[in-house]
Write a protein that holds these residues in place. Structure first.
Motif, PDB file in Angstrom:
ATOM      1  N   LEU A   1       8.850  -2.864  -2.340  1.00 24.49           N
ATOM      2  CA  LEU A   1       9.822  -3.654  -3.349  1.00 24.49           C
ATOM      3  C   LEU A   1      10.866  -3.100  -3.795  1.00 24.49           C
ATOM      4  O   LEU A   1      11.731  -3.693  -4.493  1.00 24.49           O
ATOM      5  CB  LEU A   1       8.735  -3.830  -4.613  1.00 24.49           C
ATOM      6  N   THR A   2      11.039  -1.742  -3.522  1.00 28.22           N
ATOM      7  CA  THR A   2      12.523  -1.087  -3.724  1.00 28.22           C
ATOM      8  C   THR A   2      13.374  -0.448  -2.436  1.00 28.22           C
ATOM      9  O   THR A   2      12.716  -0.488  -1.484  1.00 28.22           O
ATOM     10  CB  THR A   2      12.275   0.090  -4.806  1.00 28.22           C
ATOM     11  N   TYR A   3      14.421  -0.290  -2.972  1.00 29.47           N
ATOM     12  CA  TYR A   3      15.236   0.347  -1.520  1.00 29.47           C
ATOM     13  C   TYR A   3      14.370   1.873  -1.287  1.00 29.47           C
ATOM     14  O   TYR A   3      14.261   1.681   0.171  1.00 29.47           O
ATOM     15  CB  TYR A   3      16.528   0.748  -2.304  1.00 29.47           C
ATOM     16  N   ASN A   4      14.281   2.387  -2.255  1.00 34.77           N
ATOM     17  CA  ASN A   4      13.341   3.855  -2.038  1.00 34.77           C
ATOM     18  C   ASN A   4      12.180   3.637  -1.380  1.00 34.77           C
ATOM     19  O   ASN A   4      11.864   4.364  -0.325  1.00 34.77           O
ATOM     20  CB  ASN A   4      13.159   4.786  -3.135  1.00 34.77           C
ATOM     21  N   GLN A   5      11.330   2.702  -1.398  1.00 38.37           N
ATOM     22  CA  GLN A   5       9.975   2.156  -0.660  1.00 38.37           C
ATOM     23  C   GLN A   5      10.383   1.834   0.740  1.00 38.37           C
ATOM     24  O   GLN A   5       9.788   2.445   1.666  1.00 38.37           O
ATOM     25  CB  GLN A   5       9.562   1.477  -1.446  1.00 38.37           C
ATOM     26  N   VAL A   6      11.547   1.124   0.934  1.00 36.32           N
ATOM     27  CA  VAL A   6      11.686   0.776   2.254  1.00 36.32           C
ATOM     28  C   VAL A   6      12.285   1.885   3.076  1.00 36.32           C
ATOM     29  O   VAL A   6      12.121   2.091   4.134  1.00 36.32           O
ATOM     30  CB  VAL A   6      12.789  -0.663   2.108  1.00 36.32           C
TER      31      VAL A   6
END
Length: 113
Positions: A66-71
């Motif tokens: 859901l977030t850039y950091n997760q991706v």
């Protein structure tokens, strides 16, 4: 008649610094406008193919995207599944061009651009 040229330590340091600066400028990437953008290319693909219920959406038992950091944390695994194995998305409907965007983005260091 031969010319004698003698350079002191400061002169050699200046030449060396100039060469380093020149080499650094030469290795800068040239932006072509074809770069893959997280916001413009990758995020929409993830939203369309990955973040629905039962996949990598909110509350996913596997992991959320859901977030850039997760991706970014899963970028290498995403590249492998999407590009190399072509296991994802599960319905395997993503075009080769879109799969290549994931590969190119990860290969570029998965920038937040």
């Amino acid at each position: 008649m031969a010319l004698k040229f003698k350079m002191n330590r400061k002169g050699w340091l200046a030449v060396f610094a100039g060469l380093l600066l020149f080499a650094a400028c030469e290795s800068d990437p040239v932006l072509t406008g074809d770069e893959v953008s997280y916001a413009g290319d990758i995020r929409p693909l993830i939203d369309q193919n990955c973040t629905f219920s039962g996949c990598h959406g909110a509350g996913s038992v596997q992991f959320e995207l859901l977030t850039y950091n997760q991706v970014k944390l899963k970028a290498a695994a995403i590249r492998r599944e999407v590009w190399e194995l072509q296991n994802m998305p599960k319905d395997r409907t993503m075009s080769l061009e879109k799969r290549e965007k994931f590969k190119d983005w990860v290969d570029a260091g998965a920038p937040n651009n």
